[in-house]
Design a protein around this motif. Structure first.
Motif, mmCIF file in Angstrom:
data_model
loop_
_atom_site.group_PDB
_atom_site.id
_atom_site.type_symbol
_atom_site.label_atom_id
_atom_site.label_comp_id
_atom_site.label_asym_id
_atom_site.label_seq_id
_atom_site.Cartn_x
_atom_site.Cartn_y
_atom_site.Cartn_z
ATOM 1 N N LEU A 4 0.824 -1.215 0.000
ATOM 2 C CA LEU A 4 0.000 0.000 0.000
ATOM 3 C C LEU A 4 0.856 1.263 0.000
ATOM 4 O O LEU A 4 0.586 2.211 -0.748
ATOM 5 C CB LEU A 4 -0.953 -0.006 1.199
ATOM 6 C CG LEU A 4 -1.853 1.221 1.353
ATOM 7 C CD1 LEU A 4 -2.709 1.425 0.100
ATOM 8 C CD2 LEU A 4 -2.724 1.094 2.594
ATOM 9 N N ALA A 5 1.903 1.288 0.813
ATOM 10 C CA ALA A 5 2.763 2.477 0.887
ATOM 11 C C ALA A 5 3.401 2.759 -0.477
ATOM 12 O O ALA A 5 3.389 3.906 -0.954
ATOM 13 C CB ALA A 5 3.840 2.282 1.955
ATOM 14 N N ASN A 6 3.951 1.739 -1.115
ATOM 15 C CA ASN A 6 4.582 1.931 -2.423
ATOM 16 C C ASN A 6 3.553 2.276 -3.496
ATOM 17 O O ASN A 6 3.851 3.029 -4.424
ATOM 18 C CB ASN A 6 5.378 0.692 -2.830
ATOM 19 C CG ASN A 6 6.620 0.505 -1.986
ATOM 20 O OD1 ASN A 6 7.061 1.421 -1.301
ATOM 21 N ND2 ASN A 6 7.182 -0.681 -2.020
ATOM 22 N N ARG A 12 1.473 8.997 -6.618
ATOM 23 C CA ARG A 12 1.990 10.369 -6.647
ATOM 24 C C ARG A 12 2.749 10.614 -7.949
ATOM 25 O O ARG A 12 2.592 11.650 -8.581
ATOM 26 C CB ARG A 12 2.894 10.598 -5.426
ATOM 27 C CG ARG A 12 3.339 12.005 -5.272
ATOM 28 C CD ARG A 12 3.791 12.346 -3.853
ATOM 29 N NE ARG A 12 5.029 11.743 -3.443
ATOM 30 C CZ ARG A 12 5.149 10.751 -2.556
ATOM 31 N NH1 ARG A 12 4.070 10.238 -2.000
ATOM 32 N NH2 ARG A 12 6.318 10.288 -2.227
ATOM 33 N N ILE A 13 3.534 9.651 -8.371
ATOM 34 C CA ILE A 13 4.284 9.784 -9.620
ATOM 35 C C ILE A 13 3.328 9.836 -10.814
ATOM 36 O O ILE A 13 3.525 10.636 -11.739
ATOM 37 C CB ILE A 13 5.308 8.633 -9.770
ATOM 38 C CG1 ILE A 13 6.400 8.778 -8.708
ATOM 39 C CG2 ILE A 13 5.904 8.609 -11.174
ATOM 40 C CD1 ILE A 13 7.337 7.588 -8.605
ATOM 41 N N PHE A 14 2.282 9.033 -10.786
ATOM 42 C CA PHE A 14 1.340 8.991 -11.913
ATOM 43 C C PHE A 14 0.475 10.247 -12.027
ATOM 44 O O PHE A 14 -0.128 10.484 -13.067
ATOM 45 C CB PHE A 14 0.464 7.741 -11.845
ATOM 46 C CG PHE A 14 1.216 6.455 -12.095
ATOM 47 C CD1 PHE A 14 2.221 6.382 -13.046
ATOM 48 C CD2 PHE A 14 0.936 5.331 -11.345
ATOM 49 C CE1 PHE A 14 2.917 5.208 -13.269
ATOM 50 C CE2 PHE A 14 1.630 4.140 -11.564
ATOM 51 C CZ PHE A 14 2.626 4.085 -12.533
ATOM 52 N N LEU A 43 -0.562 14.810 0.020
ATOM 53 C CA LEU A 43 -1.093 14.030 1.142
ATOM 54 C C LEU A 43 -0.580 12.589 1.107
ATOM 55 O O LEU A 43 -0.303 12.008 2.160
ATOM 56 C CB LEU A 43 -2.626 14.027 1.134
ATOM 57 C CG LEU A 43 -3.305 15.284 1.637
ATOM 58 C CD1 LEU A 43 -4.831 15.128 1.557
ATOM 59 C CD2 LEU A 43 -2.894 15.622 3.057
ATOM 60 N N THR A 44 -0.444 12.025 -0.088
ATOM 61 C CA THR A 44 0.064 10.649 -0.167
ATOM 62 C C THR A 44 1.480 10.567 0.367
ATOM 63 O O THR A 44 1.875 9.526 0.891
ATOM 64 C CB THR A 44 0.025 10.078 -1.606
ATOM 65 O OG1 THR A 44 0.959 10.775 -2.429
ATOM 66 C CG2 THR A 44 -1.363 10.127 -2.195
ATOM 67 N N ASP A 45 2.238 11.662 0.262
ATOM 68 C CA ASP A 45 3.595 11.662 0.800
ATOM 69 C C ASP A 45 3.572 11.497 2.315
ATOM 70 O O ASP A 45 4.443 10.843 2.883
ATOM 71 C CB ASP A 45 4.314 12.951 0.403
ATOM 72 C CG ASP A 45 5.782 12.927 0.775
ATOM 73 O OD1 ASP A 45 6.372 11.834 0.848
ATOM 74 O OD2 ASP A 45 6.352 14.011 0.984
ATOM 75 N N LEU A 65 11.846 5.190 -4.131
ATOM 76 C CA LEU A 65 10.765 5.878 -4.835
ATOM 77 C C LEU A 65 10.227 7.106 -4.117
ATOM 78 O O LEU A 65 9.877 8.092 -4.765
ATOM 79 C CB LEU A 65 9.594 4.919 -5.086
ATOM 80 C CG LEU A 65 9.711 3.950 -6.240
ATOM 81 C CD1 LEU A 65 8.438 3.111 -6.353
ATOM 82 C CD2 LEU A 65 9.994 4.662 -7.545
ATOM 83 N N ASP A 66 10.152 7.065 -2.793
ATOM 84 C CA ASP A 66 9.528 8.177 -2.062
ATOM 85 C C ASP A 66 10.234 9.508 -2.303
ATOM 86 O O ASP A 66 9.596 10.476 -2.721
ATOM 87 C CB ASP A 66 9.425 7.852 -0.573
ATOM 88 C CG ASP A 66 8.678 8.940 0.182
ATOM 89 O OD1 ASP A 66 7.509 9.202 -0.161
ATOM 90 O OD2 ASP A 66 9.271 9.540 1.092
#
Length: 181
Positions: A4-6, A12-14, A43-45, A65-66
């Motif tokens: 879920l985290a990834n 966020r990237i998409f 917010l996803t960050d 990725l983060d």
């Protein structure tokens, strides 16, 4: 690996291409939509890191990725805001170059077996950059506030934090490097 985290980080990237397309056609509606997507992505960050830590979902992919997602999102928006004339090019260059330089230093540190975690100053820099970009994306006057002016002033604060946090990062890396020898 695709927990879920990834998945939130990938989400966020998409959002980046969608925001870029919206900024190609700047209007009150598209800028508001771009700002809304940017807000959701931001917010996803917060949530991806929280979920990764609390649900024991920290992965090597997520660690890579983060920060990459943050840099891609901020850089893409800065470039588009520069292209449409809302941000001066030199400001975007300083901020983007700082991000690339720190990423390079981080890679060198890792290669040397050194780890320098993100500090509160770097996190504050990211928050202030995000607030500035949000104001600049809104651009128009809302509730009597010229959001472009507000965003620009916050961006100047973000610029100072960006440069200062880069110096702080290099200083801390130097200290760790000296103590590791």
């Amino acid at each position: 690996m695709l927990n879920l985290a990834n998945s939130l980080t990938l989400g966020r990237i998409f959002t980046i291409p969608v925001i870029v397309v919206l900024l190609y056609y700047p209007s009150k509606v598209t800028l508001f939509l771009a700002c809304s997507l940017f807000f959701l992505a931001s917010l996803t960050d917060i949530f991806d890191g929280y979920i990764a830590r609390t649900q024991n979902q920290v992965t090597t992919l997520g660690k890579f990725l983060d920060p990459l997602a943050d840099k891609l999102l901020i850089s893409s928006i800065l470039i588009m805001l520069t292209q449409i004339g809302y941000v001066e090019a030199w400001i975007s260059i300083v901020i983007i170059c700082r991000e690339i330089a720190i990423t390079g230093l981080r890679a060198i540190a890792i290669d040397m077996g050194l780890v320098l975690a993100a500090d509160n100053l770097g996190k504050l820099k990211t928050v202030v950059q995000s607030l500035a970009l949000g104001g600049l994306l809104l651009h128009y006057t809302y509730l009597g506030m010229d959001m472009h002016v507000v965003g620009t002033w916050i961006l100047y604060v973000a610029l100072v934090l960006t440069v200062y946090s880069a110096g702080n990062y290099m200083y801390n890396l130097h200290k760790i490097w000296l103590t590791s020898e």
